[in-house]
Each structure stands twice: as C-alpha cells, then as structure tokens.
Design an enzyme around this catalytic site. Structure first.
Site, short mmCIF file in Angstrom:
data_model
loop_
_atom_site.label_atom_id
_atom_site.label_comp_id
_atom_site.label_asym_id
_atom_site.label_seq_id
_atom_site.Cartn_x
_atom_site.Cartn_y
_atom_site.Cartn_z
N ASP A 12 13.82 15.41 -11.17
CA ASP A 12 14.50 15.07 -12.42
C ASP A 12 13.61 15.53 -13.57
O ASP A 12 12.62 16.26 -13.36
CB ASP A 12 14.87 13.58 -12.46
CG ASP A 12 13.68 12.66 -12.63
OD1 ASP A 12 12.53 13.17 -12.63
OD2 ASP A 12 13.88 11.45 -12.76
N HIS A 13 13.93 15.09 -14.77
CA HIS A 13 13.19 15.52 -15.96
C HIS A 13 11.73 15.08 -15.95
O HIS A 13 10.90 15.68 -16.62
CB HIS A 13 13.89 14.96 -17.20
CG HIS A 13 14.07 13.48 -17.13
ND1 HIS A 13 15.10 12.91 -16.38
CD2 HIS A 13 13.35 12.45 -17.63
CE1 HIS A 13 15.00 11.59 -16.47
NE2 HIS A 13 13.95 11.28 -17.22
N CYS A 69 10.39 12.85 -8.69
CA CYS A 69 10.84 12.16 -9.90
C CYS A 69 9.62 11.43 -10.44
O CYS A 69 8.49 11.77 -10.08
CB CYS A 69 12.03 11.24 -9.63
SG CYS A 69 11.73 9.89 -8.46
N THR A 71 8.47 8.33 -9.97
CA THR A 71 7.77 7.60 -8.90
C THR A 71 7.90 8.26 -7.53
O THR A 71 7.16 7.91 -6.62
CB THR A 71 8.36 6.19 -8.77
OG1 THR A 71 9.76 6.32 -8.44
CG2 THR A 71 8.20 5.39 -10.06
N GLY A 72 8.90 9.10 -7.35
CA GLY A 72 9.24 9.63 -6.03
C GLY A 72 10.20 8.72 -5.28
O GLY A 72 10.86 9.13 -4.33
N HIS A 102 4.71 11.94 13.30
CA HIS A 102 5.34 10.81 14.00
C HIS A 102 6.82 10.63 13.65
O HIS A 102 7.58 10.16 14.49
CB HIS A 102 4.59 9.50 13.67
CG HIS A 102 3.27 9.40 14.35
ND1 HIS A 102 2.54 8.26 14.41
CD2 HIS A 102 2.53 10.34 15.03
CE1 HIS A 102 1.40 8.46 15.07
NE2 HIS A 102 1.38 9.72 15.45
N ASN A 103 7.21 10.94 12.44
CA ASN A 103 8.59 10.66 11.99
C ASN A 103 9.44 11.91 11.86
O ASN A 103 10.62 11.81 11.52
CB ASN A 103 8.57 9.91 10.65
CG ASN A 103 7.59 8.75 10.64
OD1 ASN A 103 6.63 8.75 9.87
ND2 ASN A 103 7.78 7.78 11.53
N ARG A 136 6.32 10.17 22.73
CA ARG A 136 6.81 8.81 22.51
C ARG A 136 7.49 8.64 21.15
O ARG A 136 8.24 7.69 20.94
CB ARG A 136 5.67 7.80 22.64
CG ARG A 136 4.66 7.83 21.52
CD ARG A 136 3.51 6.86 21.77
NE ARG A 136 2.63 6.71 20.62
CZ ARG A 136 1.67 7.57 20.28
NH1 ARG A 136 1.48 8.65 21.00
NH2 ARG A 136 0.91 7.35 19.22
N HIS A 137 7.22 9.59 20.24
CA HIS A 137 7.81 9.48 18.90
C HIS A 137 9.26 9.96 18.87
O HIS A 137 10.02 9.57 17.99
CB HIS A 137 6.98 10.27 17.89
CG HIS A 137 5.55 9.84 17.85
ND1 HIS A 137 5.17 8.59 17.42
CD2 HIS A 137 4.42 10.47 18.24
CE1 HIS A 137 3.85 8.47 17.52
NE2 HIS A 137 3.38 9.60 18.03
C1 RB5 Z 1 13.16 8.37 -14.90
O1 RB5 Z 1 12.76 7.71 -16.04
C2 RB5 Z 1 12.70 7.64 -13.67
O2 RB5 Z 1 13.43 6.49 -13.49
C3 RB5 Z 1 12.77 8.53 -12.46
O3 RB5 Z 1 12.02 9.69 -12.68
C4 RB5 Z 1 12.29 7.97 -11.15
O4 RB5 Z 1 11.01 7.44 -11.28
C5 RB5 Z 1 13.20 7.09 -10.45
O5 RB5 Z 1 12.97 6.63 -9.33
#
Ligand code: RB5
Length: 157
Positions: A12-13, A69, A71-72, A102-103, A136-137
């Site tokens: 995202d931005h 994003c 936080t990811g 593993h995943n 096993r995974h």
């Molecule tokens: C955008 O402000 C923010 O919410 C987005 O980048 C992300 O962190 C969402 O999970």
C-alpha cells in the site's frame, strides 16, 4: 523468464519505497521482479494489492509473493484469505527461513513501519534462500490447506 524465477511484489502507500528497494535487490540476484504497485503515494486500501499479488502466486504465474504495508499484518491477513496462499509476517530472519522450511510459505509480508531497509532485505534473502523440508511438515501443511475446504465449526481437538 520462467514462473519459477518470478516474484510478484505489491504494497500500500505506506511501503512504496521499501517495496521498490526490495524489487531492485531481488532483481540484482537474478529474480524477475513483477512489481504491481502502487507507484503514487495517495492512500490506497492494502487488501486490493495484497489480493492482486496473491492471485499471481496461486495461479502459478509467480513462484513467490512479497507484500508490504505499514505493519505487514493487513496485507498478510488479506492474502491468507485467497485459497492456496500461505503467508507469514516476518520481523526477523529466523522466522523468514522457518516459514519456508516448515510451513512452505509462498508469500512473505513485511511491515515498512516496523523494520528498516537493511533488515527487510535480509528477511527477504532468508526467505528466498530456504526450501521446504517436507517430511513431517508436509502433512501439517496439508492440514492447514484442508481448512480451506472444511465446513464451518468442524474438527479441531
Ligand atoms: C495504513 O495506514 C496502514 O493501516 C497499513 O499500511 C497497514 O499497516 C495495515 O495493516
């Protein structure tokens, strides 16, 4: 270049600069970076871009997806709603390696407001260098994927 060397990237931005740095980094390693944007900084809903990248992965067009994003977390949650996706958020290289080994993760999410560029590139490198161990995974990953097909409120312990 074949799909096995193609990696889709989106964000995202909040993560445009880091996404572009990662695209350049993996391109220099010989991967084909399919960067689907966005390129302009206005606010954009992260689920749209996470889904677009996820579709490229589950269709077989791209081997892996790297999504970002702030936080990811948001892109990870959205991508994991697409059938066939196994995506984890990583803030460390150990987890990035393990979600492959593993995943059998096929997508990696990173938070641009959480990790700096140097660590983010190391996380990507750890993810791409690792391979699924199987053994096993394998049945455990199959159990994850079976959850997509099971009726509501069934199973568990
Ligand atoms: C955008 O402000 C923010 O919410 C987005 O980048 C992300 O962190 C969402 O999970």
């Amino acid at each position: 270049m074949t799909a096995s060397k193609r990696i889709v990237l989106s964000s995202d931005h909040a993560a445009i600069a880091l996404r572009q740095a990662i695209a350049a980094h993996i391109s220099a390693q010989g991967w084909e970076a399919v960067d689907i944007g966005p390129t302009t900084p206005q606010s954009t809903p992260y689920p749209l871009y996470a889904e677009a990248a996820a579709r490229r992965v589950v269709s077989g067009d791209c081997r892996f997806g790297l999504i970002l994003c702030g936080t990811g977390q948001g892109v990870m949650m959205a991508a994991n709603k697409v059938r066939g996706v196994r995506c984890g958020v990583c803030v460390d290289t150990f987890s990035a390696r393990m979600i492959r080994q593993h995943n059998d993760a096929n997508m990696l999410a990173i938070g641009a407001r959480v990790v700096g560029e140097g660590l983010a590139l190391d996380i990507v490198d750890a993810f791409l260098a690792a391979a699924f161990e199987g053994g096993r995974h394998a049945p455990r990953v199959e159990m994850i994927m079976a959850l997509e097909a099971r009726p509501e409120m069934e199973g568990g312990v």
